[in-house]
Write an enzyme that holds these catalytic residues in place. Structure first.
Site, PDB file in Angstrom:
ATOM      1  N   GLY A 307       8.551  -2.128  -6.296  1.00  0.00           N
ATOM      2  CA  GLY A 307       7.281  -2.636  -5.827  1.00  0.00           C
ATOM      3  C   GLY A 307       6.290  -2.997  -6.912  1.00  0.00           C
ATOM      4  O   GLY A 307       6.666  -3.335  -8.041  1.00  0.00           O
ATOM      5  N   HIS A 308       5.004  -2.889  -6.580  1.00  0.00           N
ATOM      6  CA  HIS A 308       3.913  -3.335  -7.436  1.00  0.00           C
ATOM      7  C   HIS A 308       3.870  -2.586  -8.766  1.00  0.00           C
ATOM      8  O   HIS A 308       3.660  -3.176  -9.820  1.00  0.00           O
ATOM      9  CB  HIS A 308       2.597  -3.158  -6.671  1.00  0.00           C
ATOM     10  CG  HIS A 308       1.392  -3.695  -7.354  1.00  0.00           C
ATOM     11  ND1 HIS A 308       1.182  -5.038  -7.575  1.00  0.00           N
ATOM     12  CD2 HIS A 308       0.298  -3.056  -7.873  1.00  0.00           C
ATOM     13  CE1 HIS A 308       0.013  -5.217  -8.189  1.00  0.00           C
ATOM     14  NE2 HIS A 308      -0.533  -4.036  -8.388  1.00  0.00           N
ATOM     15  N   PHE A 309       4.049  -1.270  -8.712  1.00  0.00           N
ATOM     16  CA  PHE A 309       4.069  -0.449  -9.926  1.00  0.00           C
ATOM     17  C   PHE A 309       5.523  -0.224 -10.329  1.00  0.00           C
ATOM     18  O   PHE A 309       6.088   0.858 -10.166  1.00  0.00           O
ATOM     19  CB  PHE A 309       3.321   0.866  -9.696  1.00  0.00           C
ATOM     20  CG  PHE A 309       1.829   0.681  -9.624  1.00  0.00           C
ATOM     21  CD1 PHE A 309       1.075   0.623 -10.787  1.00  0.00           C
ATOM     22  CD2 PHE A 309       1.186   0.536  -8.409  1.00  0.00           C
ATOM     23  CE1 PHE A 309      -0.303   0.428 -10.738  1.00  0.00           C
ATOM     24  CE2 PHE A 309      -0.191   0.347  -8.345  1.00  0.00           C
ATOM     25  CZ  PHE A 309      -0.942   0.294  -9.514  1.00  0.00           C
TER      26      PHE A 309
END
Length: 333
Positions: A307-309
């Site tokens: 995901g985003h991180f």
């Protein structure tokens, strides 16, 4: 770890090498060789935690590695801090000089009582630019994630001579990379922090909003500890920091207006660019990663199943890509 020791008068059994009982020389040689083989793995990198006075703002930063090695400046995203790079610093400090600052309003950076800091991306960039100047950095690779993109690309386009390479991790610079979720957030908060926009901004900075950013799209969420999002929430518990972060979110629309300028910088300068992107990001989509390849002809792009991180799941893979990609960087600052 399997280490195969090659020494005289040594016999093997079940994949492990043993010296013959009566040969103490071979035993000593084996012990020395084993110690030497294991030393790099056992030696933990020395990370220093410092502050630098940047015009009255005490900028906290992490620094590790030999200052004469190629430098990598790590710019974090929202709602994180330099803490998001702790694992990557450990993985690369044997070969690179790594510096990860906290922005004003994030992590451990403190704004002096007499300092009037207006939370905008232009002003974040001014602080980080001054930080670079005070640190005496004149050539470095730039790692950008989330908010690090708007800050880093402002810096790169204003000071292209500083940039030896770009590492882009879920840091958007293209309309194609904006999800419906973030488009809605940008349009609904563009009027700034006021009575009408505050509920939406408080929702984004709430525990639910932070966990949404950290946990959505993880491949194996049961293997990702809560340290990332709980540390981010700790930072947001400071009312002054939370106010800054909400005002920065409300200022995000100013970044979209600069996309054409950043894309022109990429086309004209062709900086060596490595893109390592969590393709399940609910905010910045994989199309935003692929778009870098339209302007940087030799861009290397990797879509990771996270995901985003992305560092929460993919630090080893990202570190390996960086070692290979940055291997040709010149030494020194």
């Amino acid at each position: 770890m399997f280490v195969r020791l090659i020494t005289p008068n040594v016999q093997a059994y079940s994949g492990v090498m043993y010296p013959k009982e009566n040969d103490m020389t071979a035993q000593a040689l084996a012990a020395v060789a084993l110690t030497a083989a294991l030393a790099p793995a056992l030696a933990a990198p020395v990370v220093e935690y410092r502050t630098l006075d940047v015009d009255g703002i005490q900028v906290f930063y992490r620094e590790a590695g030999n200052p004469n090695a190629p430098t990598v400046l790590l710019l974090h995203g929202f709602p994180s801090s330099s803490q998001m790079y702790a694992g990557l610093i450990d993985a690369l400090a044997d070969q690179y000089h790594l510096i990860a600052p906290d922005y004003p309003g994030a992590g451990h950076t403190q704004i002096g009582k007499d300092v009037a800091f207006k939370p905008t991306f232009d002003n974040l960039t001014r602080v980080m630019t001054r930080f670079v100047e005070l640190k005496g950095l004149n050539r470095f690779a730039l790692y950008m994630q989330d908010f690090g993109g708007p800050v880093g690309l402002r810096m790169a386009s204003q000071h292209p001579e500083w940039i030896s390479a770009l590492v882009v991790q879920n840091a958007n610079a293209y309309d194609a990379g904006l999800s419906d979720e973030i488009r809605h957030n940008i349009s609904s908060t563009a009027a700034g922090l006021n009575a009408q926009t505050r509920p939406a901004l408080e929702g984004i900075t709430s525990a639910e909003g932070v966990q949404f950013m950290y946990r959505t799209g993880l491949r194996q969420p049961q293997r990702v500890g809560p340290e990332g999002w709980t540390t981010a929430l700790w930072g947001l518990q400071n009312p002054a920091n939370r106010e800054i972060q909400m005002r920065l979110i409300a200022d995000y629309h100013t970044n979209l207006a600069l996309y054409p300028a950043w894309q022109a910088y990429l086309r004209e300068r062709q900086p060596p660019t490595l893109v390592v992107w969590g393709k399940n990001d609910p905010l910045f989509t994989a199309a935003g990663a692929l778009a870098y390849g339209k302007d940087v002809k030799q861009a290397e792009i990797h879509l990771l199943d996270t995901g985003h991180f992305a560092l929460d799941e993919e630090t080893p893979a990202i570190a390996a890509h960086m070692r290979r990609f940055l291997a040709g960087l010149p030494a020194g600052k």
